[in-house]
Design a protein around this motif. Structure first.
Motif, mmCIF file in Angstrom:
data_model
loop_
_atom_site.group_PDB
_atom_site.id
_atom_site.type_symbol
_atom_site.label_atom_id
_atom_site.label_comp_id
_atom_site.label_asym_id
_atom_site.label_seq_id
_atom_site.Cartn_x
_atom_site.Cartn_y
_atom_site.Cartn_z
ATOM 1 N N SER A 137 0.818 -1.212 0.000
ATOM 2 C CA SER A 137 0.000 0.000 0.000
ATOM 3 C C SER A 137 0.855 1.268 0.000
ATOM 4 O O SER A 137 0.523 2.236 -0.690
ATOM 5 N N THR A 141 0.869 3.880 -3.019
ATOM 6 C CA THR A 141 0.522 5.281 -2.722
ATOM 7 C C THR A 141 1.589 6.221 -3.250
ATOM 8 O O THR A 141 1.273 7.282 -3.798
ATOM 9 N N ALA A 145 0.451 8.723 -6.075
ATOM 10 C CA ALA A 145 0.487 10.148 -5.753
ATOM 11 C C ALA A 145 1.435 10.901 -6.675
ATOM 12 O O ALA A 145 1.127 12.021 -7.105
ATOM 13 N N ALA A 212 -1.802 1.460 -8.139
ATOM 14 C CA ALA A 212 -1.398 2.814 -8.510
ATOM 15 C C ALA A 212 -2.022 3.241 -9.825
ATOM 16 O O ALA A 212 -2.407 4.406 -9.998
ATOM 17 N N GLY A 215 -5.525 4.352 -9.111
ATOM 18 C CA GLY A 215 -5.710 5.155 -7.914
ATOM 19 C C GLY A 215 -5.168 6.568 -7.994
ATOM 20 O O GLY A 215 -5.291 7.330 -7.040
ATOM 21 N N TRP A 216 -4.554 6.939 -9.147
ATOM 22 C CA TRP A 216 -3.946 8.261 -9.258
ATOM 23 C C TRP A 216 -4.950 9.338 -9.653
ATOM 24 O O TRP A 216 -4.675 10.544 -9.512
ATOM 25 N N THR A 266 -2.831 12.138 0.155
ATOM 26 C CA THR A 266 -1.986 10.965 0.345
ATOM 27 C C THR A 266 -2.382 10.192 1.598
ATOM 28 O O THR A 266 -2.413 8.959 1.593
ATOM 29 N N SER A 267 -2.703 10.919 2.667
ATOM 30 C CA SER A 267 -3.089 10.251 3.914
ATOM 31 C C SER A 267 -4.410 9.513 3.785
ATOM 32 O O SER A 267 -4.672 8.571 4.540
ATOM 33 N N MET A 269 -5.362 8.226 0.691
ATOM 34 C CA MET A 269 -5.132 7.205 -0.329
ATOM 35 C C MET A 269 -4.545 5.935 0.282
ATOM 36 O O MET A 269 -4.881 4.817 -0.142
ATOM 37 N N LEU A 270 -3.700 6.084 1.284
ATOM 38 C CA LEU A 270 -3.019 4.932 1.886
ATOM 39 C C LEU A 270 -3.991 3.921 2.494
ATOM 40 O O LEU A 270 -3.890 2.720 2.209
ATOM 41 N N PHE A 273 -5.771 1.818 -0.135
ATOM 42 C CA PHE A 273 -4.947 0.776 -0.734
ATOM 43 C C PHE A 273 -4.738 -0.396 0.223
ATOM 44 O O PHE A 273 -4.607 -1.548 -0.208
#
Length: 342
Positions: A137, A141, A145, A212, A215-216, A266-267, A269-270, A273
């Motif tokens: 993950s 990320t 990101a 990824a 997820g971007w 980012t916090s 997204m982690l 995942f």
């Protein structure tokens, strides 16, 4: 004259500047300015939920990093042992009472018990499952990101054809269901690299690419929107006037002003995942040749009624980690927002 005429009124008491405090005094420390990052960290330190969540995330990070040392301390490993020595063949393959639950109490030799049918140690698989989950993950990320930030910056700043092309691919990827894409890609990878000696690592990186690669898009849309508003600001126009290169404007002028939304996105997204990796492993299309919490849940599902602890151990790990990451992400978002008063 019955009364003496008063002299002209002086405004000295109004025009005089107040005395400045000594720079080394406590009063000067109180009124000293603080940077936005310092203010955000101060807010986070006062938020009890954020502190607890940060401690929980730190605990899982330490478990993932020192998985080998933790297993060495407890004397457990992921090696497959002879099941007949530890399992009751007449009791559905459950552990014997002397080796722990469900028919016996906890033992120091196997603090989390042992797995039915295989007799592997649950603690070792739990610890290394945390490492696999965080490693996949976190790497996904980082890549997701980075791609989102680069595309969002370029599209939002350049505009025109570049923005249209990037927006088209962003919308295109958003229309593709993530689970459907994983179901299609996983069998292709299994068929193509199943006989390879590096198949576990190939599967590991293939899962990162899938996570990824799909997820971007939220990061790209967020950064594009922020860049569209920032590119009209005076400092960007001044950089253009003095002839600053586009790359330098993006990196030195725009990117630092996007730190807050990048950290927040980012916090959030982690944990998404982390949950996705466990879900794919449970479905058998994620990490199938290694150790994963999702795989453990898949193996433990048939034993829910007879050995529920076997299922609850990885479930509690996933829920605790994802919940802590989500709440910490919300706290970071509130702490970085200057309009929030907490």
């Amino acid at each position: 004259m019955s009364a003496q005429t008063a002299g002209p009124e002086t405004l000295g008491d109004l025009s005089e500047e107040p005395s400045q405090p000594d720079p080394g005094s406590k009063k000067a420390e109180v009124i000293a300015g603080k940077s936005p990052m310092r203010i955000a960290l101060g807010r986070l330190a006062k938020d009890k939920i954020a502190v607890v969540c940060a401690a929980t995330v730190l605990f899982f990070l330490l478990v993932a990093v020192f998985a080998g040392q933790i297993c060495a301390i407890f004397g457990v490993s992921t090696a497959t042992v002879l099941p007949s020595q530890y399992l009751d063949s007449l009791g559905g393959g459950l552990p014997l009472p002397q080796y722990g639950p469900p028919n016996g109490g906890f033992t120091m030799d196997h603090p989390f018990g042992i797995a039915p049918l295989s007799a592997t140690d649950n603690l070792a698989f739990w610890v290394y499952g945390a490492r696999t989950s965080l490693e996949i993950s976190a790497t996904a990320t980082l890549f997701g990101a980075t791609v989102g930030i680069v595309l969002g910056l370029v599209g939002g700043y350049l505009g025109g054809l570049a923005d249209k092309v990037i927006s088209f691919f962003t919308d295109l990827f958003l229309t593709i269901p993530f689970l459907l894409a994983a179901l299609v890609i996983a069998p292709i990878i299994n068929q193509r690299f199943n006989d390879s000696s590096n198949y576990p690592r190939i599967q590991f990186w293939a899962l990162i690419v899938v996570l990824a690669g799909f997820g971007w898009m939220p990061m790209a849309r967020l950064i594009r929107g922020e860049t569209l508003s920032l590119r009209e600001r005076e400092f960007v126009q001044a950089a253009k006037v003095i002839g600053m290169p586009t790359r330098r404007i993006l990196v030195r002028e725009l990117l630092p002003n996007l730190a807050a939304p990048i950290v927040v996105a980012t916090s959030l997204m982690l944990p998404a995942f982390v949950a996705a990796e466990a879900g794919l492993a449970y479905l058998g299309i994620g990490v199938t040749s290694g150790i994963s919490w999702g795989q453990t849940i898949n193996h433990a599902t048939p034993f829910f009624e007879t050995y529920s602890l076997y299922l609850w151990e990885p479930m509690i790990g996933i829920v605790a980690l994802v919940l802590a990451l989500n709440l910490l992400g919300d706290a970071i978002r509130d702490a970085l927002d200057p309009k929030t008063r907490r």
